[in-house]
Scaffold this active site. Structure first.
Site, mmCIF file in Angstrom:
data_model
loop_
_atom_site.group_PDB
_atom_site.id
_atom_site.type_symbol
_atom_site.label_atom_id
_atom_site.label_comp_id
_atom_site.label_asym_id
_atom_site.label_seq_id
_atom_site.Cartn_x
_atom_site.Cartn_y
_atom_site.Cartn_z
ATOM 1 C CG HIS A 165 -1.920 1.116 1.212
ATOM 2 N ND1 HIS A 165 -3.272 0.893 1.393
ATOM 3 C CD2 HIS A 165 -1.797 2.456 1.018
ATOM 4 C CE1 HIS A 165 -3.916 2.038 1.319
ATOM 5 N NE2 HIS A 165 -3.039 3.024 1.115
ATOM 6 C CG LEU B 96 4.970 5.719 -5.588
ATOM 7 C CD1 LEU B 96 5.443 4.877 -6.772
ATOM 8 C CD2 LEU B 96 6.145 6.030 -4.663
ATOM 9 C CG ASN C 254 -5.097 8.490 -3.466
ATOM 10 O OD1 ASN C 254 -4.027 7.974 -3.808
ATOM 11 N ND2 ASN C 254 -5.249 9.068 -2.292
ATOM 12 C CE LYS D 221 -7.801 1.953 -0.929
ATOM 13 N NZ LYS D 221 -6.721 2.861 -0.585
ATOM 14 C CG HIS E 247 -10.175 4.478 2.898
ATOM 15 N ND1 HIS E 247 -8.958 5.088 3.097
ATOM 16 C CD2 HIS E 247 -10.990 4.938 3.878
ATOM 17 C CE1 HIS E 247 -9.046 5.895 4.141
ATOM 18 N NE2 HIS E 247 -10.263 5.828 4.631
ATOM 19 C CG LEU F 15 -8.294 10.495 7.317
ATOM 20 C CD1 LEU F 15 -9.047 11.224 6.229
ATOM 21 C CD2 LEU F 15 -9.186 10.309 8.555
ATOM 22 C CG ASP G 280 -1.892 4.772 3.833
ATOM 23 O OD1 ASP G 280 -1.860 5.170 2.648
ATOM 24 O OD2 ASP G 280 -2.756 5.139 4.647
ATOM 25 C CG HIS H 143 -0.212 15.156 1.972
ATOM 26 N ND1 HIS H 143 -1.192 15.432 1.043
ATOM 27 C CD2 HIS H 143 -0.580 14.002 2.557
ATOM 28 C CE1 HIS H 143 -2.113 14.471 1.072
ATOM 29 N NE2 HIS H 143 -1.755 13.587 1.986
ATOM 30 C CB ALA I 46 -5.483 12.576 5.997
HETATM 31 O O1 DOR Z 1 -3.797 9.343 5.518
HETATM 32 C C1 DOR Z 1 -4.106 9.033 4.390
HETATM 33 N N1 DOR Z 1 -3.500 9.602 3.318
HETATM 34 N N2 DOR Z 1 -5.058 8.133 4.211
HETATM 35 C C2 DOR Z 1 -5.542 7.854 3.000
HETATM 36 O O2 DOR Z 1 -6.428 7.043 2.899
HETATM 37 C C3 DOR Z 1 -5.044 8.566 1.803
HETATM 38 C C4 DOR Z 1 -3.690 9.078 2.012
HETATM 39 C C5 DOR Z 1 -3.266 10.083 0.965
HETATM 40 O O3 DOR Z 1 -3.468 9.824 -0.226
HETATM 41 O O4 DOR Z 1 -2.738 11.122 1.323
HETATM 42 ZN ZN ZN Z 2 -3.475 4.981 1.363
#
Ligand code: DOR
Ligand code: ZN
Length: 351
Positions: free
Chosen positions: A16, A19, A44, A102, A139, A222, A250, A254, A266
């Site tokens: 998981h 990138l 995403n 997903k 998710h 999240l 995960d 950011h 998140a």
């Molecule tokens: O904390 C998270 N960040 N949870 C997610 O489900 C998505 C991810 C993100 O893409 O930043």
């Molecule tokens: Zn994720």
């Protein structure tokens, strides 16, 4: 008990990983490629990866961004929407580079606006996934604003996941980044076609970490971290040797400014210490001997992919974590920034 100061395991995979896109890919993928043989890449993006053609192009951009000579394998996922067709599922299943789809409930997390608005309308897509053998990554949080944020996973398991499993008993499902005792118990009680990934940060922190001496935006992700009793349940699942539980970081980069904001994004960035943080968590639980199965075997086995044959070595030696890493044309704050991680990957170059 004998203290282990060095641990050699088969090279792990990350089931998981985020990138992102563009110049950002190269700044983060090198961290994953140093440690992991391959990773399941989340779809995403803005806009999301909803077709096999887009997944193919995205994979090409990732391969181009890899360090020279890297053998890292990006396994791709499709982002399910209300409009995903059974034909697209068939196409995905027939292409070896897309290995899962997903499910983001619309609005549940970062770039999930285009996700699924009504699970009840996805039956024909899930049927196609069973028929063509494409696993579903989930998710697992409800988006109902009246549900307390700390309960959203447990409520999802009861209201959404349980009916999916009941109605599609042959569907391979991964409850991504499980964070609760309820989630762990549910997965344990299902047949072997239902599994879960566990992140390092959910093994290492409980919800107090969000408020330690003040608001800690870099610990916000999240599903949000839960109470200590839930962290304990995750540790027990991870070290149990049950092949239903395997590694998925995960790692979610950011830009610093997007995290340190009035409405911060998140995601925890952990790829820079993607295996070392797990070693620390397993070590604290006196279960280093259980790391290899969790990190290097069970995920590949679940997806029916080959295990890696080469090895990595971790040594018990703290490594300082820098305050900032480059991230495209900006920078990001890595997990444990300014602190340290207790294990170091042998042969690690400039970080
Ligand atoms: O904390 C998270 N960040 N949870 C997610 O489900 C998505 C991810 C993100 O893409 O930043
Ligand atoms: Zn994720």
């Amino acid at each position: 008990m004998k203290v282990v100061n060095s641990l050699t395991i088969k090279r792990p995979d990350d089931w998981h990983l985020h990138l992102r896109d563009g110049a950002a890919i190269a700044s983060v993928v090198r961290h994953s490629a140093e440690r992991f043989g391959g990773a399941l890449i989340m779809p995403n993006l803005k806009p999301p990866i909803t077709t096999v053609d887009q997944a193919f192009e995205y994979r090409r951009r990732i391969l181009m961004a890899l360090p020279e000579g890297s053998q890292f394998v990006p396994y791709m996922t499709l982002y399910l929407t209300d409009n995903t067709t059974p034909e697209e599922i068939k196409l995905a299943a027939q292409n070896s580079f897309v290995i899962a789809a997903k499910l983001y409930p619309a609005g549940a997390t970062t770039n999930s606006d285009g996700g699924v608005t009504d699970i009840k309308k996805m039956g024909h897509v899930f049927d196609a996934m069973v028929r063509w053998g494409l696993p579903l990554c989930v998710h697992g949080e409800v988006t109902d604003p009246s549900v307390d944020i700390f309960d959203r996973e447990a409520v999802f398991v009861e209201r959404v996941l349980s009916p999916i499993v009941r109605d599609h008993s042959d569907l391979k499902i991964v409850l991504e980044h499980v964070t609760t005792k309820e989630g762990v118990d549910f997965v344990c009680n299902c047949d072997p076609n239902v599994a879960a990934t566990i992140t390092a940060h959910h093994l290492l922190m409980n919800r107090n970490a969000l408020f330690e001496g003040g608001l800690r935006p870099h610990n916000y992700c999240l599903p949000v971290a839960k109470r200590e009793e839930h962290r304990q349940a995750l540790i027990e699942a991870a070290i149990s040797g049950n092949p239903k539980f395997f590694l998925g970081t995960d790692s979610a980069p950011h830009a610093k400014g997007a995290k340190e904001a009035a409405c911060g994004c998140a995601g925890c960035y952990t790829a820079h210490a993607g295996i070392e943080l797990y070693a620390e968590a397993f070590d604290k639980a006196n279960a280093l001997d259980m790391l290899e199965g969790f990190a290097s075997f069970y995920g590949a086995d679940f997806y029916g992919l080959p295990r890696n044959t080469d090895t990595i070595t971790l040594v018990r030696q703290p490594r300082q974590i820098t305050d900032l890493h480059p991230f495209g044309d900006s920078s990001l704050v890595p997990y444990r920034a300014g602190g340290s991680v207790a294990w170091t990957l042998e042969g690690l170059g400039d970080h």
